[in-house]
Motif scaffolding. Structure first.
Motif, PDB file in Angstrom:
ATOM      1  N   ASP A   3       0.816  -1.196   0.000  1.00  0.00           N
ATOM      2  CA  ASP A   3       0.000   0.000   0.000  1.00  0.00           C
ATOM      3  C   ASP A   3       0.857   1.257   0.000  1.00  0.00           C
ATOM      4  O   ASP A   3       0.424   2.319  -0.362  1.00  0.00           O
ATOM      5  CB  ASP A   3      -0.919   0.032   1.235  1.00  0.00           C
ATOM      6  N   SER A 126       8.255   3.105  -7.339  1.00  0.00           N
ATOM      7  CA  SER A 126       6.896   3.563  -7.604  1.00  0.00           C
ATOM      8  C   SER A 126       6.704   3.617  -9.107  1.00  0.00           C
ATOM      9  O   SER A 126       7.611   4.014  -9.845  1.00  0.00           O
ATOM     10  CB  SER A 126       6.645   4.953  -7.012  1.00  0.00           C
ATOM     11  N   VAL A 128       4.088   5.114 -12.027  1.00  0.00           N
ATOM     12  CA  VAL A 128       2.980   6.026 -12.316  1.00  0.00           C
ATOM     13  C   VAL A 128       2.550   5.812 -13.764  1.00  0.00           C
ATOM     14  O   VAL A 128       3.313   6.066 -14.696  1.00  0.00           O
ATOM     15  CB  VAL A 128       3.390   7.494 -12.104  1.00  0.00           C
ATOM     16  N   GLN A 252      -5.322  -0.620 -14.945  1.00  0.00           N
ATOM     17  CA  GLN A 252      -5.298  -1.462 -13.752  1.00  0.00           C
ATOM     18  C   GLN A 252      -5.131  -2.931 -14.114  1.00  0.00           C
ATOM     19  O   GLN A 252      -4.524  -3.693 -13.359  1.00  0.00           O
ATOM     20  CB  GLN A 252      -6.547  -1.207 -12.918  1.00  0.00           C
ATOM     21  N   LYS A 316       4.910   0.277  -5.688  1.00  0.00           N
ATOM     22  CA  LYS A 316       3.661   1.015  -5.504  1.00  0.00           C
ATOM     23  C   LYS A 316       3.199   1.447  -6.887  1.00  0.00           C
ATOM     24  O   LYS A 316       3.913   2.164  -7.594  1.00  0.00           O
ATOM     25  CB  LYS A 316       3.900   2.236  -4.626  1.00  0.00           C
ATOM     26  N   VAL A 318       0.390   3.370  -9.215  1.00  0.00           N
ATOM     27  CA  VAL A 318      -0.721   4.324  -9.210  1.00  0.00           C
ATOM     28  C   VAL A 318      -0.971   4.814 -10.624  1.00  0.00           C
ATOM     29  O   VAL A 318      -0.117   4.696 -11.507  1.00  0.00           O
ATOM     30  CB  VAL A 318      -0.437   5.534  -8.287  1.00  0.00           C
ATOM     31  N   THR A 319      -2.154   5.365 -10.831  1.00  0.00           N
ATOM     32  CA  THR A 319      -2.468   6.063 -12.074  1.00  0.00           C
ATOM     33  C   THR A 319      -2.362   7.556 -11.803  1.00  0.00           C
ATOM     34  O   THR A 319      -2.792   8.031 -10.748  1.00  0.00           O
ATOM     35  CB  THR A 319      -3.898   5.715 -12.546  1.00  0.00           C
ATOM     36  N   VAL A 342       2.278  14.136  -6.583  1.00  0.00           N
ATOM     37  CA  VAL A 342       2.961  12.935  -7.089  1.00  0.00           C
ATOM     38  C   VAL A 342       4.362  13.274  -7.542  1.00  0.00           C
ATOM     39  O   VAL A 342       5.355  12.643  -7.133  1.00  0.00           O
ATOM     40  CB  VAL A 342       2.165  12.303  -8.250  1.00  0.00           C
ATOM     41  N   LYS A 354      -0.934   8.972  -0.116  1.00  0.00           N
ATOM     42  CA  LYS A 354      -2.252   8.461  -0.495  1.00  0.00           C
ATOM     43  C   LYS A 354      -3.204   9.589  -0.851  1.00  0.00           C
ATOM     44  O   LYS A 354      -4.087   9.430  -1.711  1.00  0.00           O
ATOM     45  CB  LYS A 354      -2.843   7.643   0.658  1.00  0.00           C
ATOM     46  N   THR A 357      -3.956  10.563  -4.641  1.00  0.00           N
ATOM     47  CA  THR A 357      -4.781   9.787  -5.570  1.00  0.00           C
ATOM     48  C   THR A 357      -6.218   9.582  -5.087  1.00  0.00           C
ATOM     49  O   THR A 357      -7.023   8.969  -5.792  1.00  0.00           O
ATOM     50  CB  THR A 357      -4.143   8.407  -5.810  1.00  0.00           C
ATOM     51  N   ASP A 363      -9.771   5.620  -9.882  1.00  0.00           N
ATOM     52  CA  ASP A 363     -10.384   4.595  -9.037  1.00  0.00           C
ATOM     53  C   ASP A 363     -11.679   4.065  -9.643  1.00  0.00           C
ATOM     54  O   ASP A 363     -12.098   2.945  -9.352  1.00  0.00           O
ATOM     55  CB  ASP A 363     -10.674   5.159  -7.641  1.00  0.00           C
TER      56      ASP A 363
END
Length: 374
Positions: A3, A126, A128, A252, A316, A318-319, A342, A354, A357, A363
């Motif tokens: 996470d 990370s 992205v 995703q 990690k 993320v978008t 970011v 966190k 995002t 999401d």
């Protein structure tokens, strides 16, 4: 997948060596899928030096692009903090062996774009993902052949940067967006990705619901699967059969597949099988285009040495924070303040908060209830 991304250790800085650390600035110098490049580099690390004549074959497979020469000095500062940033693109060209996946509409575009930030110590990273339909201000770029210049402009789709100016324009666009200098560039094509998965013996993945998408040629029932190359390519290209049908769901899916593929590479005994090792190295090096600093086996091996300790649980993913464009629901817009959080975190070699995002429309494309890599 964890996470939180935690920056690496705080040991004193050391000059960049085979592990691929950042270079200190020099006076007169100014730098799909991520796991295919990761696999290419990792395979070469283990097998390159011992393959004898095959070393030269693998060396000849790798295609290079001189990003430094193309962009010159109009770039962010090359900060020497022990971290590393890599732009990874998956090309959607339908030329050559890729023609079966559709007809080219002009030049190739970047179907997949990920910025990989490797933290100091090279123990965590990370990633992205940038939605290809993100409307951004694209900078002026020279054409691939250098004979013309595209003026860029506002409300340009992100993936058109590659279309108008190739890898150099894609790197320039990302650097203007983020304020972060890219240390390396890696590009993967459809056919090379598919061949790599087949040589590996497939990738195990569980679908919790059926996935059917005629456009990506994917038809999977719910349950456990060992995806071959064609199915794997369909999975990372599909968007109409999952989530809200947008590029956000596809991102995703790609992130879930990366985790499964990394686990698969670690579990399969390829390094005790010389033929399979060579076949993987041959496929992987043939599948990628790199910046000119990595376009030989020795350099790629040195780069990989700095990444080989990073597993799926150390990343990690993320978008980039975005929102749907009120003027066009098929496009998305950057959330400027969240995006800044970011980029600022990565520039400082810190974990992405966190809060950055939480309000992102990314999401809404969630596919967590559809695919599992466990």
């Amino acid at each position: 997948m964890t996470d939180e991304s935690t920056p690496g250790d705080t040991k004193p800085k050391r000059p960049r060596g085979g592990g691929g650390r950042r270079r200190k600035p020099r006076a007169k110098r100014r730098k799909v899928l991520v796991v295919t490049a990761w696999t290419a580099a990792s395979v070469v690390v283990i097998g390159g030096a011992g393959l004898g004549y095959a070393y030269f074959k693998l060396n000849g497979n790798i295609k290079g692009v001189d990003i430094n020469a193309a962009l010159g000095t109009d770039r962010p500062l090359d900060v020497d903090n022990g971290s590393q940033d890599i732009l990874v693109l998956g090309s959607d060209s339908r030329s050559g062996d890729n023609a079966k996946y559709g007809k080219d509409e002009g030049a190739a575009r970047s179907d997949t774009a990920m910025i990989v930030h490797v933290y100091k110590g090279h123990k965590k990273a990370s990633i992205v993902s940038i939605p290809r339909d993100t409307l951004i201000t694209r900078p002026e770029c020279k054409s691939v052949d250098g004979k013309s210049t595209d003026p860029g402009g506002q409300r340009q789709m992100f993936n058109t940067a590659y279309e108008v100016g190739g890898p150099a324009c894609a790197v320039k666009t990302v650097e203007k967006m983020s304020g972060i200098r890219m240390d390396h560039y890696l590009e993967v094509d459809f056919t090379g990705f598919k061949k790599l998965i087949d040589t590996l013996g497939g990738v195990e993945l569980t679908t919790k619901k059926p996935i059917k998408d005629e456009k990506s040629h994917l038809d999977l029932d719910a349950g456990k699967h060992t995806l071959d190359g064609e199915q794997a390519l369909g999975l990372v290209r599909t968007r109409h059969g999952v989530g809200d049908g947008s590029d956000l769901g596809r991102i995703q899916l790609q992130q879930a597949f990366i985790k499964a593929l990394i686990n698969q590479v670690k579990d399969v005994g390829v390094f005790s099988n010389p033929k399979k090792l060579f076949d993987l190295a041959d496929d992987a090096t043939s599948a990628i285009t790199t910046d000119s600093d990595l376009n030989d086996v020795k350099s790629l091996a040195g780069f990989a040495n700095g990444l080989k300790g990073i597993g799926a649980g150390d990343m990690k993913m993320v978008t980039l924070p975005i929102e749907y464009d009120p003027a066009d629901p098929n496009r998305v817009l950057p959330l400027e303040q969240a995006d800044k959080e970011v980029w600022d975190a990565l520039k400082a070699d810190k974990a992405i908060p966190k809060s950055a995002t939480e309000k992102s429309a990314g999401d809404k494309g969630s596919v967590g209830s559809v695919v599992s890599s466990d």
